[in-house]
Scaffold this motif. Sequence first.
Motif, PDB file in Angstrom:
ATOM      1  N   UNK A  95       0.850  -1.234  -0.058  1.00 21.55           N
ATOM      2  CA  UNK A  95      -0.112   0.053  -0.039  1.00 21.55           C
ATOM      3  C   UNK A  95       0.785   1.367  -0.004  1.00 21.55           C
ATOM      4  N   UNK A  96       0.452   2.328  -0.936  1.00 23.89           N
ATOM      5  CA  UNK A  96       1.206   3.493  -0.903  1.00 23.89           C
ATOM      6  C   UNK A  96       2.775   3.330  -1.228  1.00 23.89           C
ATOM      7  N   UNK A  97       3.715   3.802  -0.456  1.00 22.88           N
ATOM      8  CA  UNK A  97       4.954   3.674  -0.612  1.00 22.88           C
ATOM      9  C   UNK A  97       5.293   1.859  -0.805  1.00 22.88           C
ATOM     10  N   UNK A  98       4.315   1.211  -0.085  1.00 20.25           N
ATOM     11  CA  UNK A  98       4.619  -0.282  -0.271  1.00 20.25           C
ATOM     12  C   UNK A  98       4.223  -0.772  -1.826  1.00 20.25           C
ATOM     13  N   UNK A  99       3.242   0.077  -2.414  1.00 21.60           N
ATOM     14  CA  UNK A  99       3.015  -0.262  -3.499  1.00 21.60           C
ATOM     15  C   UNK A  99       4.198   0.135  -4.612  1.00 21.60           C
ATOM     16  N   UNK A 100       4.838   1.173  -4.135  1.00 26.65           N
ATOM     17  CA  UNK A 100       6.227   1.632  -4.727  1.00 26.65           C
ATOM     18  C   UNK A 100       7.187   0.360  -4.828  1.00 26.65           C
ATOM     19  N   UNK A 101       7.112  -0.315  -3.805  1.00 23.07           N
ATOM     20  CA  UNK A 101       8.181  -1.529  -3.610  1.00 23.07           C
ATOM     21  C   UNK A 101       7.648  -2.426  -4.545  1.00 23.07           C
ATOM     22  N   UNK A 102       6.499  -2.596  -4.681  1.00 22.29           N
ATOM     23  CA  UNK A 102       5.798  -3.670  -5.727  1.00 22.29           C
ATOM     24  C   UNK A 102       5.965  -3.295  -7.021  1.00 22.29           C
ATOM     25  N   UNK A 103       6.007  -1.864  -7.352  1.00 20.71           N
ATOM     26  CA  UNK A 103       6.452  -1.795  -8.742  1.00 20.71           C
ATOM     27  C   UNK A 103       8.038  -1.980  -8.925  1.00 20.71           C
ATOM     28  N   UNK A 104       8.693  -1.803  -8.041  1.00 20.97           N
ATOM     29  CA  UNK A 104      10.156  -2.019  -8.154  1.00 20.97           C
ATOM     30  C   UNK A 104      10.342  -3.540  -8.509  1.00 20.97           C
ATOM     31  N   UNK A 105       9.678  -4.480  -7.783  1.00 20.61           N
ATOM     32  CA  UNK A 105       9.835  -5.626  -7.971  1.00 20.61           C
ATOM     33  C   UNK A 105       9.290  -6.223  -9.350  1.00 20.61           C
ATOM     34  N   UNK A 106       8.007  -5.699  -9.749  1.00 18.04           N
ATOM     35  CA  UNK A 106       7.568  -5.947 -11.163  1.00 18.04           C
ATOM     36  C   UNK A 106       8.505  -5.602 -12.058  1.00 18.04           C
ATOM     37  N   UNK A 107       9.041  -4.347 -12.052  1.00 17.35           N
ATOM     38  CA  UNK A 107      10.012  -3.825 -12.972  1.00 17.35           C
ATOM     39  C   UNK A 107      11.247  -4.484 -13.235  1.00 17.35           C
ATOM     40  N   UNK A 108      11.915  -5.129 -12.046  1.00 11.61           N
ATOM     41  CA  UNK A 108      13.277  -5.690 -12.221  1.00 11.61           C
ATOM     42  C   UNK A 108      13.308  -7.222 -11.512  1.00 11.61           C
ATOM     43  N   UNK A 109      12.240  -7.676 -10.853  1.00 13.66           N
ATOM     44  CA  UNK A 109      12.579  -8.871 -10.446  1.00 13.66           C
ATOM     45  C   UNK A 109      10.927  -9.574 -10.838  1.00 13.66           C
ATOM     46  N   UNK A 110      10.544  -9.636 -11.732  1.00 17.00           N
ATOM     47  CA  UNK A 110       9.240  -9.938 -12.126  1.00 17.00           C
ATOM     48  C   UNK A 110       9.304 -11.624 -12.075  1.00 17.00           C
ATOM     49  N   UNK A 111      10.233 -12.201 -12.273  1.00 17.31           N
ATOM     50  CA  UNK A 111      10.499 -13.799 -12.094  1.00 17.31           C
ATOM     51  C   UNK A 111      10.236 -14.311 -10.861  1.00 17.31           C
ATOM     52  N   UNK A 112      10.269 -13.432  -9.848  1.00 11.65           N
ATOM     53  CA  UNK A 112      10.180 -13.724  -8.421  1.00 11.65           C
ATOM     54  C   UNK A 112       8.843 -13.600  -7.964  1.00 11.65           C
ATOM     55  N   UNK A 113       8.026 -13.190  -8.512  1.00 10.34           N
ATOM     56  CA  UNK A 113       6.448 -12.773  -8.193  1.00 10.34           C
ATOM     57  C   UNK A 113       5.455 -13.695  -8.706  1.00 10.34           C
ATOM     58  N   UNK A 114       4.633 -14.225  -8.182  1.00  7.23           N
ATOM     59  CA  UNK A 114       3.599 -15.215  -8.357  1.00  7.23           C
ATOM     60  C   UNK A 114       2.319 -14.221  -8.724  1.00  7.23           C
ATOM     61  N   UNK A 115       2.236 -13.298  -7.746  1.00  6.51           N
ATOM     62  CA  UNK A 115       1.330 -12.103  -8.268  1.00  6.51           C
ATOM     63  C   UNK A 115       1.773 -10.849  -7.536  1.00  6.51           C
ATOM     64  N   UNK A 116       0.904  -9.639  -7.888  1.00  3.59           N
ATOM     65  CA  UNK A 116       1.252  -8.454  -7.354  1.00  3.59           C
ATOM     66  C   UNK A 116      -0.019  -7.772  -7.119  1.00  3.59           C
ATOM     67  N   UNK A 117      -0.476  -7.321  -5.822  1.00  2.00           N
ATOM     68  CA  UNK A 117      -1.747  -6.534  -5.393  1.00  2.00           C
ATOM     69  C   UNK A 117      -0.981  -5.047  -4.815  1.00  2.00           C
ATOM     70  N   UNK A 118      -1.368  -4.085  -5.763  1.00  2.00           N
ATOM     71  CA  UNK A 118      -0.861  -2.758  -5.108  1.00  2.00           C
ATOM     72  C   UNK A 118      -2.175  -1.978  -5.050  1.00  2.00           C
ATOM     73  N   UNK A 119      -2.094  -1.326  -3.819  1.00  2.00           N
ATOM     74  CA  UNK A 119      -3.086  -0.515  -3.180  1.00  2.00           C
ATOM     75  C   UNK A 119      -2.746   0.901  -2.993  1.00  2.00           C
ATOM     76  N   UNK A 120      -3.690   1.644  -3.550  1.00  2.28           N
ATOM     77  CA  UNK A 120      -3.428   3.136  -2.991  1.00  2.28           C
ATOM     78  C   UNK A 120      -2.063   3.841  -3.338  1.00  2.28           C
ATOM     79  N   UNK A 121      -1.635   3.598  -4.586  1.00  2.00           N
ATOM     80  CA  UNK A 121      -0.272   3.897  -5.089  1.00  2.00           C
ATOM     81  C   UNK A 121      -0.417   4.635  -6.382  1.00  2.00           C
ATOM     82  N   UNK A 122       0.790   4.928  -6.915  1.00  2.00           N
ATOM     83  CA  UNK A 122       0.701   5.292  -8.250  1.00  2.00           C
ATOM     84  C   UNK A 122       2.160   5.108  -9.005  1.00  2.00           C
ATOM     85  N   UNK A 123       2.233   5.004 -10.120  1.00  2.53           N
ATOM     86  CA  UNK A 123       3.825   5.220 -11.025  1.00  2.53           C
ATOM     87  C   UNK A 123       4.308   6.408 -10.749  1.00  2.53           C
TER      88      UNK A 123
END
Length: 262
Positions: A95-123
Amino acid sequence: MAFHTINGRSVAYRLLGAEVNPLIVLAHPLGMSQAVWDDVIPLLLSRYRVLTWDLPGHGASQAVSGDQITPADLAAEALALAELAGAERFHFAGTSIGGVVGQQLIAEHSDRLLSATLTNTGAVIGNPDQWNTRAGRVRQEGLAAMSEEIVPRWFAPKAFEASLALKTGWCTQMGRGDDESYAQLCEMLGRDTFTGKLASKKVKVQLFGGSEDMATPPATLEALAAELDGASLEVFEGVGHVPSVEAPVLFAQKLLYLLAAD
């Protein structure tokens, strides 16, 4: 709560649930702590192993140790803790900056993720001037002094009506944080954005927002959905910036439904 040293800093975390279950990693908003997940975790544990942690200078985690922190640094904490849990791949929700962490994981470590739920955040969240001004004020005035101004932006009015102690409780929590860590994270949000970095990533992504969210309104989530090739977005009516606190049962139900569909 347990502690693990990552890049020379002590990081506070919780790892709960059966080892045989798939892991989900949860990341909290700026100025808060892993306690935002307290009412969600019990609803997940029958099916998932749950890992939460405190961001630098938040909760019981040690303050920043350098002069600039990046999304890559925060994602490295999530990855190190997942490895500590023995999980090669994991679900993520932030959530929020936690969602920013998720975006970094998607951008650079997508192979490690089974899924990503991003809440109340933005690019992109806010703008550099706003974040740099807040960082300067935090260094000058301190989090304890600014909490009365910031915390009301986190929740919908009905949340305060339902719990008169909610504002005081989170103001107290925020006021105990490390000023410099918070300031550096503000500067990070103004400096590091994810425009153009998230397309064509092979990760299942779900977005949640709140109709009463002042910090990252639905339009911010809509822009993020576009960056993610049209990721699904659901807006919770009457909810502000922190659905795990304001509507934990609804949030957990939605999350469990999504994870079960994987």
